[in-house]
Design an enzyme around this catalytic site. Structure first.
Site, mmCIF file in Angstrom:
data_model
loop_
_atom_site.group_PDB
_atom_site.id
_atom_site.type_symbol
_atom_site.label_atom_id
_atom_site.label_comp_id
_atom_site.label_asym_id
_atom_site.label_seq_id
_atom_site.Cartn_x
_atom_site.Cartn_y
_atom_site.Cartn_z
ATOM 1 N N VAL A 158 -57.925 50.893 -10.400
ATOM 2 C CA VAL A 158 -58.616 49.912 -11.313
ATOM 3 C C VAL A 158 -59.899 49.476 -11.165
ATOM 4 O O VAL A 158 -60.347 48.367 -12.184
ATOM 5 C CB VAL A 158 -57.491 48.566 -11.410
ATOM 6 C CG1 VAL A 158 -56.297 49.112 -12.234
ATOM 7 C CG2 VAL A 158 -57.040 48.019 -10.131
ATOM 8 N N LYS A 161 -54.357 55.066 -2.276
ATOM 9 C CA LYS A 161 -52.801 55.493 -2.112
ATOM 10 C C LYS A 161 -52.897 56.768 -1.532
ATOM 11 O O LYS A 161 -51.889 57.177 -1.091
ATOM 12 C CB LYS A 161 -52.178 55.186 -3.558
ATOM 13 C CG LYS A 161 -52.032 53.695 -3.935
ATOM 14 C CD LYS A 161 -51.530 53.756 -5.361
ATOM 15 C CE LYS A 161 -51.149 52.391 -5.677
ATOM 16 N NZ LYS A 161 -50.999 52.255 -7.273
ATOM 17 N N TYR A 200 -51.552 46.611 2.597
ATOM 18 C CA TYR A 200 -51.917 47.319 1.187
ATOM 19 C C TYR A 200 -52.991 46.367 0.410
ATOM 20 O O TYR A 200 -53.788 47.345 -0.115
ATOM 21 C CB TYR A 200 -50.559 46.892 0.326
ATOM 22 C CG TYR A 200 -50.746 47.411 -1.106
ATOM 23 C CD1 TYR A 200 -50.701 48.934 -1.339
ATOM 24 C CD2 TYR A 200 -50.851 46.544 -2.180
ATOM 25 C CE1 TYR A 200 -50.861 49.290 -2.691
ATOM 26 C CE2 TYR A 200 -50.905 47.132 -3.525
ATOM 27 C CZ TYR A 200 -51.012 48.218 -3.921
ATOM 28 O OH TYR A 200 -51.217 48.678 -5.190
ATOM 29 N N TYR A 226 -50.437 57.508 -13.488
ATOM 30 C CA TYR A 226 -49.166 56.688 -13.954
ATOM 31 C C TYR A 226 -48.827 57.289 -15.124
ATOM 32 O O TYR A 226 -48.416 58.403 -15.559
ATOM 33 C CB TYR A 226 -49.664 55.281 -14.193
ATOM 34 C CG TYR A 226 -50.488 54.886 -12.907
ATOM 35 C CD1 TYR A 226 -50.083 54.491 -11.664
ATOM 36 C CD2 TYR A 226 -51.914 54.518 -13.215
ATOM 37 C CE1 TYR A 226 -51.020 54.266 -10.931
ATOM 38 C CE2 TYR A 226 -52.892 53.960 -12.307
ATOM 39 C CZ TYR A 226 -52.215 53.906 -10.787
ATOM 40 O OH TYR A 226 -52.930 53.603 -10.070
ATOM 41 N N SER A 229 -56.229 51.802 -6.146
ATOM 42 C CA SER A 229 -55.432 52.751 -6.204
ATOM 43 C C SER A 229 -55.587 54.089 -5.656
ATOM 44 O O SER A 229 -54.942 54.996 -5.260
ATOM 45 C CB SER A 229 -54.619 52.809 -7.297
ATOM 46 O OG SER A 229 -53.880 51.880 -7.582
HETATM 47 N N1 GLN Z 1 -54.524 46.790 -5.925
HETATM 48 C C1 GLN Z 1 -54.168 47.145 -7.213
HETATM 49 C C2 GLN Z 1 -52.858 46.669 -7.400
HETATM 50 O O1 GLN Z 1 -51.826 46.915 -6.852
HETATM 51 C C3 GLN Z 1 -54.148 48.660 -7.429
HETATM 52 C C4 GLN Z 1 -53.856 48.936 -8.963
HETATM 53 C C5 GLN Z 1 -54.499 50.238 -9.381
HETATM 54 O O2 GLN Z 1 -55.701 50.674 -8.912
HETATM 55 N N2 GLN Z 1 -53.973 51.032 -10.380
HETATM 56 O O3 GLN Z 1 -52.320 46.216 -8.539
#
Ligand code: GLN
Length: 304
Positions: A258, A66, A188, A240, A63
């Protein structure tokens, strides 16, 4: 300031936390990463860096990607972007579906999965080869060509990313996804599978601590006002439903993934990346969060 000593000391202090978290395994390929690893890189705006431990080991940025996708889309689209995605903290898990229903397909912010999918959709609309463009952009920010997708990780997520498929179809039903679901998710999943080291990540984050100036080429990629907005979104939404906790404990804008990475920055001063794969229940690195809390405490530095 003796950064080298501070980093050595904080690294020693986080060691006992091994075993408190769990490596993400909902993406099967990520579950294979050995848990007991810890790396950190501090990149000061004056060009000096300090590294510790596994700071040159590649890991899945997940993530954290992002933020880079968002900065690219924002640079292209400007304020129009905020018509398709909000800027409020979600208070929900990163992959939650609930809010999207009652907020009629406008994701709360661009750093939860729903919002990130809208951002990726924008890049898919703008570029003939969005995957290549994302890689090119990250290579420029990090100042190295050695940044690649991990195809196994992307494929592993494609096979098991049921929630992301659900979110994407939901967005599509509200008209907030212009391209085909499969295509947006393919981009993505690839952007999430990008592998970087703490050293590379700290370098790539420099654009946000340098008010939009990319230090390797000296090119201005974002205005200082755009950078302010991106840093604000990281501060309020980068973790989050733990964004409040991270702000409370660490006090820096940042973004987690993650894969166990966390990238953060202090505008005008430094960027910092830390990585340790074991995650807490909210999906943030246990050792990484603690290391950054200790870092801002010991250096007496934070945006507050
Ligand atoms: N690729 C992971 C997902 O979409 C990314 C989530 C994350 O790093 N919080 O679930």
């Amino acid at each position: 300031m003796d950064y080298a000593k501070i980093i050595r000391d904080l690294a020693a202090e986080v060691q006992p936390l091994y075993g408190q978290g769990k490596v993400a395994d909902y993406i099967p390929e990520l579950g294979k990463v050995p848990p007991r690893q810890f790396g950190l890189c501090l990149q000061l705006n004056d060009g000096i860096s300090h590294e510790f431990g596994d700071s040159r080991t590649k890991f899945s940025i997940q993530s954290i990607s992002k933020v880079f996708a968002l900065s690219k889309a924002f640079g292209l689209l400007g304020e129009e972007l905020w018509q398709r995605v909000g800027v409020e903290p979600s208070g929900n898990a990163f992959n939650s579906l609930m809010q999207l229903e009652y907020e009629k397909g406008i994701p709360r912010n661009p750093l939860i999965n729903a919002g990130a999918l809208v951002v990726t959709d924008i890049l898919v609309s703008k570029f003939e080869n969005p995957k290549a463009e994302i890689l090119r952009y990250l290579r420029q920010l990090a100042g190295t060509e050695d940044i690649h997708f991990n195809k196994q990780v992307a494929e592993s997520e494609r096979k098991t990313g049921y929630r992301n498929f659900a979110l994407a179809y939901f967005l599509k039903s509200f008209g907030n996804l212009k391209n085909e679901v499969e295509q947006v998710l393919d981009v993505y999943f690839h952007q999430c599978s990008i592998e970087m080291t703490c050293f590379e990540l700290a370098n790539a984050m420099q654009i946000f601590s340098q008010h939009g100036l990319e230090p390797h080429s000296g090119e201005r990629l974002l205005s200082s006002s755009e950078t302010k907005r991106l840093n604000a979104v990281m501060q309020t939404c980068g973790f989050y439903d733990e964004a409040g906790e991270f702000t409370f404990a660490v006090g820096l804008p940042g973004k987690s993934g993650v894969g166990g990475g966390i990238a953060a920055l202090l505008p005008g001063q430094y960027s910092i990346a830390v990585w340790s794969p074991e995650l807490n229940k909210k999906g943030n690195s246990v050792l990484g969060m603690k290391a950054l809390e200790l870092f801002t405490t010991m250096t007496g530095s934070s945006v507050f």
